[in-house]
Each structure stands twice: as structure tokens, then as C-alpha cells.
Motif scaffolding. Structure first.
Motif, PDB file in Angstrom:
ATOM      1  N   THR A  84       0.830  -1.210   0.000  1.00 48.37           N
ATOM      2  CA  THR A  84       0.000   0.000   0.000  1.00 48.37           C
ATOM      3  C   THR A  84       0.862   1.256   0.000  1.00 48.37           C
ATOM      4  O   THR A  84       0.609   2.192  -0.769  1.00 48.37           O
ATOM      5  CB  THR A  84      -0.932   0.006   1.221  1.00 48.37           C
ATOM      6  N   THR A  87       2.646   1.628  -3.398  1.00 47.70           N
ATOM      7  CA  THR A  87       1.686   1.982  -4.439  1.00 47.70           C
ATOM      8  C   THR A  87       1.271   3.441  -4.329  1.00 47.70           C
ATOM      9  O   THR A  87       1.157   4.145  -5.346  1.00 47.70           O
ATOM     10  CB  THR A  87       0.445   1.082  -4.344  1.00 47.70           C
ATOM     11  N   TYR A 148       1.488  -7.112  -6.067  1.00 43.45           N
ATOM     12  CA  TYR A 148       0.338  -6.303  -5.666  1.00 43.45           C
ATOM     13  C   TYR A 148       0.548  -4.831  -6.005  1.00 43.45           C
ATOM     14  O   TYR A 148      -0.421  -4.114  -6.294  1.00 43.45           O
ATOM     15  CB  TYR A 148       0.076  -6.475  -4.172  1.00 43.45           C
ATOM     16  N   ASN A 152      -2.175  -2.964  -8.328  1.00 42.41           N
ATOM     17  CA  ASN A 152      -2.948  -1.837  -7.804  1.00 42.41           C
ATOM     18  C   ASN A 152      -2.514  -0.479  -8.352  1.00 42.41           C
ATOM     19  O   ASN A 152      -3.260   0.493  -8.244  1.00 42.41           O
ATOM     20  CB  ASN A 152      -2.825  -1.798  -6.276  1.00 42.41           C
ATOM     21  N   THR A 156      -4.744   3.178  -8.908  1.00 36.20           N
ATOM     22  CA  THR A 156      -4.328   4.252  -8.012  1.00 36.20           C
ATOM     23  C   THR A 156      -3.940   5.497  -8.799  1.00 36.20           C
ATOM     24  O   THR A 156      -4.300   6.621  -8.422  1.00 36.20           O
ATOM     25  CB  THR A 156      -3.148   3.788  -7.141  1.00 36.20           C
ATOM     26  N   SER A 202      -5.747   4.206  -0.612  1.00 33.08           N
ATOM     27  CA  SER A 202      -5.163   3.315   0.392  1.00 33.08           C
ATOM     28  C   SER A 202      -6.137   2.210   0.771  1.00 33.08           C
ATOM     29  O   SER A 202      -5.735   1.057   0.973  1.00 33.08           O
ATOM     30  CB  SER A 202      -4.747   4.115   1.628  1.00 33.08           C
ATOM     31  N   THR A 205      -6.205  -0.306  -2.219  1.00 27.02           N
ATOM     32  CA  THR A 205      -4.961  -1.060  -2.330  1.00 27.02           C
ATOM     33  C   THR A 205      -4.797  -2.059  -1.192  1.00 27.02           C
ATOM     34  O   THR A 205      -4.441  -3.218  -1.409  1.00 27.02           O
ATOM     35  CB  THR A 205      -3.762  -0.083  -2.347  1.00 27.02           C
TER      36      THR A 205
END
Length: 278
Positions: A84, A87, A148, A152, A156, A202, A205
């Protein structure tokens, strides 16, 4: 005085009734899961979906006392939090570049990022396994985090692009006149104004990284399993231990729900502040 279909009071009643039905529809699976987690295996098969029973915490004790739970929880937290953060950092900078800089193919890049997110995750399982195996990052948390982030990042970027585009360029120009450099403008002017977007990104993700099952099942082993993969261990040749699966599922659902409520407050604050200023 008779109420017509167009009366505000009747429309409000219909609106609230629809919201209540939608809330019941969304919450019902969670309630059933939690209720099932409080039953013994015999109660589950004898009573089915029945909310009148003697609750027990045996399933939770079994799940928490097993040696692998702490390790699986740690793996999920590391993968969810680290992916997270990475990302958000990369997505914010990329979205800012797309929103503020004019270059050839900018719109194509913007729409392509959203198009990449439409690819089903299950389709990526086999090619990602082969690539990660060749790269030597199979069965590692770093490999799962990298995946991930890649999954994501497109959404985003697209989400934050819309928030950054709504920030008046005059605010950044005024900050530059006051002596702020590009990095100071980004961190002191842009980021505080897009907090609702950061909160939404957030949530999205973290929930994907925390709850995803197929890719985590393919790319992890005994030492790097996450909690969703650990839940599948209760499906054996003997049968399905529904009580422990539901208990672990209830525990898995807690962090995303808490995180969502905390971040949702930021989203609501941002939206109301914008409405008042407007």
C-alpha cells in the motif's frame, strides 16, 4: 392531505427503505459468517442458518492457538502495508506527472493505466508464476509485494489523477512565487489537498493485498502464506471445517473494516469541506 408519488416525504421514505434493504443485503453475509464461527461443527450441520444457539469461542481458540496463525498474520500485514505504501508513493507521483505535464501520448497513458486494471487476477497466475520463478522471487514476501504494487498501481494512478487535476494550478504558482521548489509544492500544497483521494486509494490497495487469494496461493509456500491462503488449509479430504474457516474469516475481516472506517472519516471530511468552500 394525500401523499402522491412525487411528494418529498414519500420519496424520502422510499429512499431510506431502499438504503435499509441495501444495508441488510451487504451486512447479511458478514452476520452469517460471524454467527457460524460461534458454532460447533455439529451445530452448523444440524441447525444451518439459525441465530438461536449456544455460542462458543472454541473455533477462535483453535485458530489462534495453532502455531502458524501468528506467522500468517505477520505475512499479511507486511504484504498489505508495504504494498500500500509503495503503491501510494509511486501512484501519487505518476498521477501528478500525468495531471500537470503536457507530453505526447499523455491521454493514451492515462487511459491505458485504467485498462490494465480490468485484467482478471486469475489470468495472471500462470505467467506471473513462471516469471517470478525465473527471477528467483517465487515463494517470497517481496515477490508478492511487487505483484500487488503492479496490480494496484494502474487504478491508483487513475484515481489520484482526478483528484490532482481538480487542484487549482494557481495555488502551485503562488507557492512557487513564495519561494517553494517543485518538491515543496508537491508535499506542502498538493498532498494536503488530495487527502480524500489518498484515503480512497489506500483503502482499495490495502483491501486487495489483504484479501487476495488466487495469486497468494500460487506464489507462496508454507513460510510465506497469507491469512486467506491459510483459511484454505481447513478444506481437507476428510471434509470442510466450516467453524474454523468462518472464525478465521471473521478475524481476516477486522483490519480492512477498521481501516475503512478510519479512512472513510477522512473522505467524508474532505468532501464536506469542499462542499462548504464551493
Amino acid at each position: 392531505m394525500k401523499r402522491t408519488l412525487h411528494s418529498p416525504s414519500l420519496q424520502r421514505m422510499v429512499h431510506y427503505a431502499a438504503l435499509i434493504l441495501l444495508a441488510i443485503f451487504c451486512v447479511s453475509p458478514i452476520v452469517v459468517m460471524f454467527a457460524t464461527s460461534l458454532k460447533l461443527q455439529t451445530q452448523i450441520f444440524n441447525t444451518g442458518i439459525n441465530f438461536i444457539f449456544t455460542p462458543t469461542l472454541q473455533n477462535y481458540r483453535d485458530v489462534l492457538n495453532e502455531g502458524g496463525f501468528t506467522r500468517y498474520l505477520s505475512n499479511s500485514l507486511i504484504v498489505g502495508v508495504v504494498s500500500t505504501l509503495i503503491t501510494l508513493v509511486l501512484g501519487t507521483m505518476a498521477a501528478y506527472g500525468l495531471a500537470r505535464f503536457r507530453f505526447r501520448g499523455r491521454n493514451t497513458v492515462a487511459y491505458t493505466t485504467l485498462l490494465l486494471r480490468t485484467v482478471p487476477l486469475a489470468v495472471l497466475a500462470v505467467p506471473v508464476f513462471m516469471i517470478w520463478n525465473e527471477a528467483g522471487i517465487i515463494n517470497s514476501l517481496s515477490g508478492l509485494v511487487l505483484l500487488y504494487v503492479a496490480v494496484n498501481l494502474p487504478f491508483t494512478i487513475w484515481l489520484l489523477y482526478g483528484f490532482i487535476a481538480q487542484v487549482p494550478i494557481e495555488l502551485e504558482e503562488a507557492a512557487r512565487i513564495d519561494g517553494c521548489g517543485p518538491i515543496q509544492v508537491f508535499y506542502k500544497v498538493v498532498l494536503p489537498l488530495i487527502k480524500p483521494g489518498l484515503a480512497a486509494a489506500s483503502i482499495f490497495t490495502f483491501r486487495i493485498a489483504w484479501n487476495e487469494f488466487i495469486l497468494a496461493l500460487v506464489l507462496t509456500d508454507r513460510a510465506t502464506r497469507t491469512l486467506p491462503v491459510a483459511a484454505s488449509l481447513y478444506i481437507t479430504d476428510i471434509g470442510v471445517d466450516w467453524g474454523r474457516i468462518m472464525a478465521l474469516g471473521s478475524l481476516i475481516a477486522i483490519p480492512p473494516l477498521v481501516f475503512t472506517f478510519i479512512a472513510a472519516r477522512q473522505i467524508i471530511t474532505g468532501l464536506t469541506a469542499g462542499a462548504v468552500k464551493g
